[in-house]
Motif scaffolding. Structure first.
Motif, short mmCIF file in Angstrom:
data_model
loop_
_atom_site.label_atom_id
_atom_site.label_comp_id
_atom_site.label_asym_id
_atom_site.label_seq_id
_atom_site.Cartn_x
_atom_site.Cartn_y
_atom_site.Cartn_z
N LEU A 140 2.23 1.79 -3.45
CA LEU A 140 1.19 2.48 -4.33
C LEU A 140 1.13 3.75 -4.13
O LEU A 140 0.97 4.63 -5.09
CB LEU A 140 -0.11 1.38 -4.25
N ASP A 141 0.94 4.27 -2.95
CA ASP A 141 0.90 5.57 -2.42
C ASP A 141 2.16 6.50 -3.02
O ASP A 141 1.90 7.57 -3.67
CB ASP A 141 0.54 5.86 -1.14
N VAL A 183 4.02 5.69 -5.69
CA VAL A 183 3.89 5.64 -7.04
C VAL A 183 2.95 6.71 -7.55
O VAL A 183 3.20 7.36 -8.66
CB VAL A 183 3.65 4.23 -7.64
N ASN A 184 1.92 6.79 -6.72
CA ASN A 184 0.94 7.99 -7.18
C ASN A 184 1.28 9.35 -6.66
O ASN A 184 0.38 10.30 -6.90
CB ASN A 184 -0.66 7.62 -6.48
N GLY A 185 2.46 9.46 -6.42
CA GLY A 185 2.74 10.65 -5.71
C GLY A 185 2.39 11.32 -4.27
O GLY A 185 2.54 12.46 -4.20
N LYS A 186 1.90 10.48 -3.69
CA LYS A 186 1.37 10.99 -2.29
C LYS A 186 2.20 11.23 -1.22
O LYS A 186 3.70 10.66 -1.33
CB LYS A 186 0.13 10.03 -1.68
N ASP A 211 0.85 -1.10 0.00
CA ASP A 211 0.04 0.11 0.00
C ASP A 211 0.91 1.30 -0.06
O ASP A 211 0.55 2.26 -0.72
CB ASP A 211 -0.92 0.14 1.35
#
Length: 267
Positions: free
Chosen positions: A231-232, A234-237, A228
């Motif tokens: 994934l965050d 990679v999404n730039g969070k 998780d």
């Protein structure tokens, strides 16, 4: 020790042996033309004596390894694995384990400095968890020195490990707070995270070293499953890698005695 040395002798060059032994151990080297050797009948299935010795050693090790494998698979001793144990009188085959168990919780010692005992700045080490937003690092092939030593403070009781094993932490805090030292006399700065080393170097150069220091214990838990977090990422969070809760104070706020240059409880 002697049993360990014997196999190592095979690593020595043949010319290291006394000449009396070389006649038996080293094949003779002839110079000049090679004389014709009389033809002999081919011999089949000839096994040299060395092979018999090698096979005997292999079967001996396999036989002696039975209790080691049984211990490794926890088939005996009520399902418990014995660490650093021997199973024969000559200690030929043993079991070794640096850590037979793994702690279920992660506790970290956090060193903080201040000039007024109100605003504290945490010091970062090269690899161990500190800032909850800092990504866990890869550490290979060697451990970082301070990270490895301070890791033992995570075992309970924390204060017992501090007093019995990790007393060096007092010396580190003392060195951090000593103002009258040149940069050449602070080689330990390289053992800290570069960002922390830069902050301390700036404080020393401006003649404003930290006046107070303390050490607190925190319990660290991964903020989310690794997939998780990735994934965050990679999404730039904005990533928070750890959640932490205060455990206890390990070293209370201390200051440097101006006369003796030793640590004392802050006034």
């Amino acid at each position: 020790n002697h049993l360990t040395i014997i196999p190592a002798l095979a690593c020595l060059d043949d010319v290291c042996w006394p000449k009396a032994l070389q006649r038996y151990a080293v094949p003779s080297r002839t110079t000049g033309a090679i004389e014709a050797q009389p033809k002999t009948r081919k011999r089949y299935f000839v096994v040299p004596p060395r092979s018999f010795v090698d096979m005997a050693l292999v079967f001996l090790i396999l036989f002696l390894s039975q209790p080691v494998v049984t211990n490794l698979l926890q088939w005996d001793n009520n399902g418990r694995q014995v660490m650093n144990a021997s199973f024969d009188a000559f200690r030929l085959v043993n079991t070794y384990g640096a850590f037979g168990s793994v702690g279920e919780a992660r506790y970290e010692a956090i060193v903080s400095i201040s000039n007024n005992q109100e605003q504290w700045k945490e010091l970062e080490f090269p690899c161990k968890p500190g800032n909850v937003k800092r990504r866990p690092c890869f550490c290979a092939p060697y451990h970082y020195r301070l990270d490895w030593n301070i890791w033992f403070l995570g075992f309970k009781p924390h204060k017992a490990y501090l007093q019995q094993r990790e007393t060096w932490l007092y010396t580190l805090i003392q060195k951090i707070m000593i103002p009258d030292s040149s940069h050449d006399e602070r080689p330990w700065l390289s053992l800290l995270d570069p960002s922390t080393a830069e902050v301390l170097s700036t404080a020393y150069s401006s003649n404003s070293p930290p006046k107070y220091a303390k050490v607190d214990m925190y319990k660290y838990v991964m903020a989310a499953p690794l997939w998780d977090i990735i994934l965050d990422l990679v999404n730039g969070k904005n990533i928070v890698w750890w959640n932490r809760t205060y455990e206890e104070n390990l070293i209370p706020s201390v200051e440097l005695d101006p006369t003796t240059k030793t640590l004392r409880i802050a006034q």
